[in-house]
Design a protein around this motif. Structure first.
Motif, mmCIF file in Angstrom:
data_model
loop_
_atom_site.group_PDB
_atom_site.id
_atom_site.type_symbol
_atom_site.label_atom_id
_atom_site.label_comp_id
_atom_site.label_asym_id
_atom_site.label_seq_id
_atom_site.Cartn_x
_atom_site.Cartn_y
_atom_site.Cartn_z
ATOM 1 N N ASP A 24 0.810 -1.286 0.060
ATOM 2 C CA ASP A 24 0.087 -0.002 -0.012
ATOM 3 C C ASP A 24 0.771 1.377 0.064
ATOM 4 O O ASP A 24 1.915 1.420 0.859
ATOM 5 C CB ASP A 24 -0.733 -0.040 1.259
ATOM 6 N N PRO A 25 0.677 2.116 -0.915
ATOM 7 C CA PRO A 25 1.640 3.489 -0.902
ATOM 8 C C PRO A 25 1.486 4.292 0.234
ATOM 9 O O PRO A 25 2.451 5.064 0.648
ATOM 10 C CB PRO A 25 0.987 4.328 -2.181
ATOM 11 N N ILE A 26 0.269 4.340 1.042
ATOM 12 C CA ILE A 26 0.211 5.121 2.210
ATOM 13 C C ILE A 26 0.937 4.747 3.261
ATOM 14 O O ILE A 26 1.887 5.246 4.011
ATOM 15 C CB ILE A 26 -1.196 5.394 2.688
ATOM 16 N N ARG A 27 0.957 3.323 3.276
ATOM 17 C CA ARG A 27 1.907 2.593 4.589
ATOM 18 C C ARG A 27 3.342 2.717 4.050
ATOM 19 O O ARG A 27 4.204 3.006 4.829
ATOM 20 C CB ARG A 27 1.379 0.960 4.598
ATOM 21 N N ARG A 28 3.753 2.495 2.731
ATOM 22 C CA ARG A 28 5.139 2.562 2.352
ATOM 23 C C ARG A 28 5.681 4.095 2.534
ATOM 24 O O ARG A 28 6.687 4.338 3.037
ATOM 25 C CB ARG A 28 5.297 2.168 0.970
ATOM 26 N N LYS A 29 4.586 5.152 2.428
ATOM 27 C CA LYS A 29 4.870 6.353 2.715
ATOM 28 C C LYS A 29 5.526 6.633 4.123
ATOM 29 O O LYS A 29 6.668 7.255 4.569
ATOM 30 C CB LYS A 29 4.039 7.415 2.434
ATOM 31 N N VAL A 30 4.706 6.052 5.240
ATOM 32 C CA VAL A 30 4.935 5.899 6.594
ATOM 33 C C VAL A 30 6.317 5.335 6.840
ATOM 34 O O VAL A 30 7.302 5.950 7.507
ATOM 35 C CB VAL A 30 3.827 5.376 7.320
ATOM 36 N N VAL A 31 6.550 4.094 6.332
ATOM 37 C CA VAL A 31 7.787 3.656 6.643
ATOM 38 C C VAL A 31 9.136 4.082 5.966
ATOM 39 O O VAL A 31 10.094 4.327 6.815
ATOM 40 C CB VAL A 31 7.867 1.988 5.996
ATOM 41 N N LEU A 32 8.859 4.700 4.718
ATOM 42 C CA LEU A 32 9.962 5.468 4.200
ATOM 43 C C LEU A 32 10.308 6.889 4.932
ATOM 44 O O LEU A 32 11.375 7.144 5.252
ATOM 45 C CB LEU A 32 9.716 5.918 2.799
ATOM 46 N N ALA A 33 9.224 7.502 5.615
ATOM 47 C CA ALA A 33 9.495 8.413 6.272
ATOM 48 C C ALA A 33 10.264 8.345 7.559
ATOM 49 O O ALA A 33 11.089 9.056 8.073
ATOM 50 C CB ALA A 33 8.072 9.280 6.804
ATOM 51 N N LEU A 34 9.905 6.878 8.253
ATOM 52 C CA LEU A 34 10.434 6.742 9.479
ATOM 53 C C LEU A 34 11.846 6.221 9.479
ATOM 54 O O LEU A 34 12.977 6.591 9.641
ATOM 55 C CB LEU A 34 9.759 5.489 10.028
#
Length: 115
Positions: A24-34
């Motif tokens: 999911d692109p939203i979850r991937r965005k969170v992981v990448l931000a962290l």
């Protein structure tokens, strides 16, 4: 068996669950931000996500239950941190691969490995 907060133990982390969470692109965005700031702990509301609060909660639950993040309940909010050391131990190179893929997709030079 997951702990009381739903975090799987290191040996319980499954690559299929992690890939499903990262699909999911939203979850991937969170992981990448962290991953971009691995020593950072962030509240759920600090991520600018284009979803409702209920959907945001769902996304963080999927990330937690897959083993990608560790959440700490602070009463009316939760903090989130990438389980970087555990991910690197269980799936070496996974976080670096995510960061490199994100950099390539955005046309940037790949970042230094987070290892």
């Amino acid at each position: 068996m997951p702990d009381d907060s739903g975090h799987p133990a290191l040996e319980e982390m499954e690559i299929g669950a992690i890939f499903a969470a990262l699909a999911d692109p939203i979850r991937r965005k969170v992981v990448l931000a962290l991953a971009a700031r691995p020593d950072t702990i962030r509240h759920c509301s600090s991520f600018e996500l284009p979803v409702t609060k209920a959907t945001r909660t769902h996304h963080f639950r999927v990330l937690r239950e897959s083993g990608l993040i560790r959440q700490v309940d602070l009463g009316n909010s939760r903090t989130n941190a990438l389980r970087l050391a555990e991910l690197q131990q269980r799936f070496p190179g996974l976080v670096d691969l995510l960061m490199a893929e994100a950099a390539a997709a955005s046309g940037l030079v790949a970042a230094e490995p987070v290892s």
